[in-house]
Design a protein around this motif. Structure first.
Motif, PDB file in Angstrom:
ATOM      1  N   ALA A  76      -1.637  24.489  42.816  1.00  0.00           N
ATOM      2  CA  ALA A  76      -0.590  25.319  42.200  1.00  0.00           C
ATOM      3  C   ALA A  76       0.497  25.577  43.235  1.00  0.00           C
ATOM      4  O   ALA A  76       0.214  25.931  44.382  1.00  0.00           O
ATOM      5  N   ALA A 100       4.335  24.592  39.150  1.00  0.00           N
ATOM      6  CA  ALA A 100       3.777  23.277  38.878  1.00  0.00           C
ATOM      7  C   ALA A 100       2.401  23.128  39.502  1.00  0.00           C
ATOM      8  O   ALA A 100       1.946  23.989  40.261  1.00  0.00           O
ATOM      9  N   ASP A 101       1.770  22.014  39.173  1.00  0.00           N
ATOM     10  CA  ASP A 101       0.516  21.610  39.793  1.00  0.00           C
ATOM     11  C   ASP A 101       0.753  20.282  40.504  1.00  0.00           C
ATOM     12  O   ASP A 101       1.304  19.348  39.902  1.00  0.00           O
ATOM     13  N   ARG A 143       4.531  23.403  34.863  1.00  0.00           N
ATOM     14  CA  ARG A 143       3.896  24.273  33.875  1.00  0.00           C
ATOM     15  C   ARG A 143       4.967  25.037  33.119  1.00  0.00           C
ATOM     16  O   ARG A 143       4.917  25.162  31.918  1.00  0.00           O
ATOM     17  N   HIS A 144       5.892  25.609  33.866  1.00  0.00           N
ATOM     18  CA  HIS A 144       7.073  26.240  33.272  1.00  0.00           C
ATOM     19  C   HIS A 144       8.127  26.417  34.355  1.00  0.00           C
ATOM     20  O   HIS A 144       7.865  26.168  35.531  1.00  0.00           O
TER      21      HIS A 144
END
Length: 166
Positions: A76, A100-101, A143-144
């Motif tokens: 992460a 994000a990952d 992710r966003h």
């Protein structure tokens, strides 16, 4: 008497999506936020940034860097792109912050060669070190995101908002 605070986030529209995509497409550097595995505290570093054809943020990292070890320990992360212009208040210039990952791309993966070619188009000076054994690619799967398009222009975006239009 308590004041009701108005939500500053605007509804995401096509202009916001286009601005976010443009910030990603033109970014060559960014601020990467990771969790330091030794202290558990946040750490921010400057990294070179690129994007894949589907606009996934891409980094070229060295295993010798602290942020690479941090990403391996905790995928992460966050990435902020958007450079202030030459004039005006830097806080009024657009910027995009992604959560994000991180996903490491194995050197022996078919994708590695294509990423290498694409990376060198946008970062030609990387030719000096891109093939060193300690360097590899990391995809940042969003992710966003939060887009600050300038004063009073804040938006929340999802991964689909960042992808190329269909």
């Amino acid at each position: 008497m308590s004041e009701k605070i108005q939500d500053p986030i605007r509804p995401t529209d096509e202009d916001a999506r286009q601005l976010a995509r443009s910030l990603l497409d033109t970014a060559r550097f960014g601020a990467l936020g990771v969790i330091d595995p030794e202290t558990g505290g946040p750490m921010v570093t400057r990294v070179a940034v690129g994007v894949t054809a589907d606009r996934t943020p891409l980094l070229l990292v060295s295993t010798l860097s602290a942020h690479t070890g941090a990403l391996r320990a905790q995928p992460a992360c966050s990435l902020m792109v958007g450079e202030p212009g030459a004039k005006g208040d830097p806080l009024t210039h657009p910027r995009l912050s992604l959560q994000a990952d991180a996903r490491f791309v194995p050197r022996d993966a078919t994708a590695h060669a294509a990423l290498r070619e694409s990376w060198l188009r946008d970062h030609p000076k990387a030719k000096l070190y891109i093939d060193f054994a300690d360097f590899g690619f990391v995809l940042l799967e969003p992710r966003h995101a939060l887009l600050n398009g300038g004063f009073g222009k804040a938006y929340r975006l999802g991964p689909d908002d960042l992808a190329p239009p269909r």
